[in-house]
Design a protein around this motif. Sequence first.
Motif, mmCIF file in Angstrom:
data_model
loop_
_atom_site.group_PDB
_atom_site.id
_atom_site.type_symbol
_atom_site.label_atom_id
_atom_site.label_comp_id
_atom_site.label_asym_id
_atom_site.label_seq_id
_atom_site.Cartn_x
_atom_site.Cartn_y
_atom_site.Cartn_z
ATOM 1 N N VAL A 66 102.343 32.745 -15.844
ATOM 2 C CA VAL A 66 102.497 34.215 -15.896
ATOM 3 C C VAL A 66 102.150 34.823 -14.540
ATOM 4 C CG1 VAL A 66 101.577 36.331 -16.937
ATOM 5 C CG2 VAL A 66 102.127 34.355 -18.379
ATOM 6 N N VAL A 67 101.052 34.372 -13.944
ATOM 7 C CA VAL A 67 100.629 34.943 -12.649
ATOM 8 C C VAL A 67 101.700 34.720 -11.584
ATOM 9 C CG1 VAL A 67 98.962 34.731 -10.769
ATOM 10 C CG2 VAL A 67 98.174 34.718 -13.121
ATOM 11 N N THR A 68 102.301 33.561 -11.591
ATOM 12 C CA THR A 68 103.279 33.262 -10.535
ATOM 13 C C THR A 68 104.669 33.794 -10.867
ATOM 14 O OG1 THR A 68 103.603 31.059 -11.502
ATOM 15 C CG2 THR A 68 102.044 31.236 -9.660
ATOM 16 N N PHE A 69 104.907 34.148 -12.116
ATOM 17 C CA PHE A 69 106.223 34.693 -12.490
ATOM 18 C C PHE A 69 106.378 36.126 -11.987
ATOM 19 C CE2 PHE A 69 109.017 37.053 -15.380
ATOM 20 C CZ PHE A 69 110.171 36.288 -15.292
ATOM 21 N N TYR A 70 105.327 36.915 -12.094
ATOM 22 C CA TYR A 70 105.401 38.332 -11.727
ATOM 23 C C TYR A 70 104.984 38.517 -10.264
ATOM 24 C CZ TYR A 70 105.921 39.231 -16.695
ATOM 25 O OH TYR A 70 106.379 39.233 -17.987
ATOM 26 N N HIS A 71 105.877 39.148 -9.502
ATOM 27 C CA HIS A 71 105.621 39.322 -8.069
ATOM 28 C C HIS A 71 104.419 40.206 -7.783
ATOM 29 C CE1 HIS A 71 109.133 37.176 -6.725
ATOM 30 N NE2 HIS A 71 109.847 37.798 -7.630
ATOM 31 N N ASP A 72 104.024 41.029 -8.747
ATOM 32 C CA ASP A 72 102.923 41.952 -8.481
ATOM 33 C C ASP A 72 101.555 41.287 -8.506
ATOM 34 O OD1 ASP A 72 104.070 44.260 -7.744
ATOM 35 O OD2 ASP A 72 103.854 45.284 -9.668
ATOM 36 N N PHE A 73 101.488 40.075 -9.044
ATOM 37 C CA PHE A 73 100.193 39.382 -9.056
ATOM 38 C C PHE A 73 100.064 38.511 -7.807
ATOM 39 C CE2 PHE A 73 100.799 39.726 -13.815
ATOM 40 C CZ PHE A 73 99.898 40.773 -13.953
ATOM 41 N N HIS A 74 98.846 38.480 -7.260
ATOM 42 C CA HIS A 74 98.611 37.727 -6.030
ATOM 43 C C HIS A 74 97.451 36.769 -6.218
ATOM 44 C CE1 HIS A 74 101.277 40.603 -4.231
ATOM 45 N NE2 HIS A 74 100.561 41.534 -4.822
ATOM 46 N N LEU A 75 97.693 35.516 -5.918
ATOM 47 C CA LEU A 75 96.632 34.508 -6.027
ATOM 48 C C LEU A 75 95.688 34.570 -4.829
ATOM 49 C CD1 LEU A 75 98.713 31.498 -7.367
ATOM 50 C CD2 LEU A 75 96.952 32.760 -8.622
ATOM 51 N N ASN A 76 96.174 35.153 -3.741
ATOM 52 C CA ASN A 76 95.355 35.248 -2.524
ATOM 53 C C ASN A 76 95.222 36.706 -2.113
ATOM 54 O OD1 ASN A 76 95.055 32.347 -1.964
ATOM 55 N ND2 ASN A 76 97.281 32.437 -1.800
ATOM 56 N N PRO A 77 94.145 37.033 -1.396
ATOM 57 C CA PRO A 77 93.987 38.428 -0.964
ATOM 58 C C PRO A 77 95.142 38.838 -0.047
ATOM 59 C CG PRO A 77 92.002 37.134 -0.498
ATOM 60 C CD PRO A 77 93.056 36.175 -0.943
ATOM 61 N N LYS A 78 95.547 40.087 -0.156
ATOM 62 C CA LYS A 78 96.592 40.602 0.734
ATOM 63 C C LYS A 78 96.006 40.994 2.078
ATOM 64 C CE LYS A 78 99.920 42.607 -2.415
ATOM 65 N NZ LYS A 78 100.784 43.756 -2.604
ATOM 66 N N GLY A 79 96.878 41.117 3.064
ATOM 67 C CA GLY A 79 96.447 41.551 4.378
ATOM 68 C C GLY A 79 96.146 43.044 4.390
ATOM 69 N N GLN A 80 95.603 43.513 5.530
ATOM 70 C CA GLN A 80 95.323 44.945 5.680
ATOM 71 C C GLN A 80 96.609 45.751 5.567
ATOM 72 O OE1 GLN A 80 92.916 44.018 9.432
ATOM 73 N NE2 GLN A 80 92.712 46.227 9.168
ATOM 74 N N HIS A 81 97.690 45.184 6.075
ATOM 75 C CA HIS A 81 98.996 45.839 6.024
ATOM 76 C C HIS A 81 99.964 44.952 5.249
ATOM 77 C CE1 HIS A 81 97.681 48.703 9.044
ATOM 78 N NE2 HIS A 81 97.208 47.684 9.731
ATOM 79 N N VAL A 82 100.863 45.599 4.510
ATOM 80 C CA VAL A 82 101.829 44.834 3.720
ATOM 81 C C VAL A 82 103.247 45.279 4.079
ATOM 82 C CG1 VAL A 82 102.630 44.239 1.406
ATOM 83 C CG2 VAL A 82 100.176 44.581 1.831
ATOM 84 N N ILE A 83 104.040 44.317 4.497
ATOM 85 C CA ILE A 83 105.460 44.572 4.749
ATOM 86 C C ILE A 83 106.234 43.968 3.589
ATOM 87 C CG2 ILE A 83 107.428 44.130 6.265
ATOM 88 C CD1 ILE A 83 105.440 43.766 8.571
ATOM 89 N N LYS A 84 106.939 44.822 2.862
ATOM 90 C CA LYS A 84 107.786 44.348 1.763
ATOM 91 C C LYS A 84 109.228 44.496 2.215
ATOM 92 C CE LYS A 84 104.607 45.463 -1.944
ATOM 93 N NZ LYS A 84 104.477 45.946 -3.317
#
Length: 160
Positions: A66-84
Amino acid sequence: MINPVPTLSPAAERAVVSVCNSYHNKPDTLLEILHDVQEQLGHVPEQSLPLIAAALNLSRAEVYGVVTFYHDFHLNPKGQHVIKICRAEACQSAGGFAVIAALENTLQIKLGETTADGKITLEAVYCLGLCPMGPAALIDGKPKAAIKPDNVIALVKELA
Ligand code: FES
């Protein structure tokens, strides 16, 4: 040498258990639990998955799936800035592949990764509603259109 998997801090462990308890450890509340864990810890640490699985009487594979299916969940901390960056069809036909390649080269990471200094996370999204102005991206939540590979270095420098 294999790096040991970091363990959850006692505070993070307490937070995960508390979130599960707040949903009475019901398996059908897994998504709500994952959202709450991510809100509290900034991501869903891989080390939290066995705890969640045990609390909800699910297998680790089910929770991981489930965690890896949904793009909104992150297993690792995100960076200060996020480029999508948009990977949907209209942006790709407008040159999106070259922009993604330029971003990956400049940042020395792949989509879904964060730079080693923790400053920038690069993620894929699938259509931002800016199709006629592609390739498009969201940079720290702000839309950016008509990105060219040549603009990428300047764009990254602005964030750094
Ligand atoms: S396809 Fe990229 S914004 Fe729609």
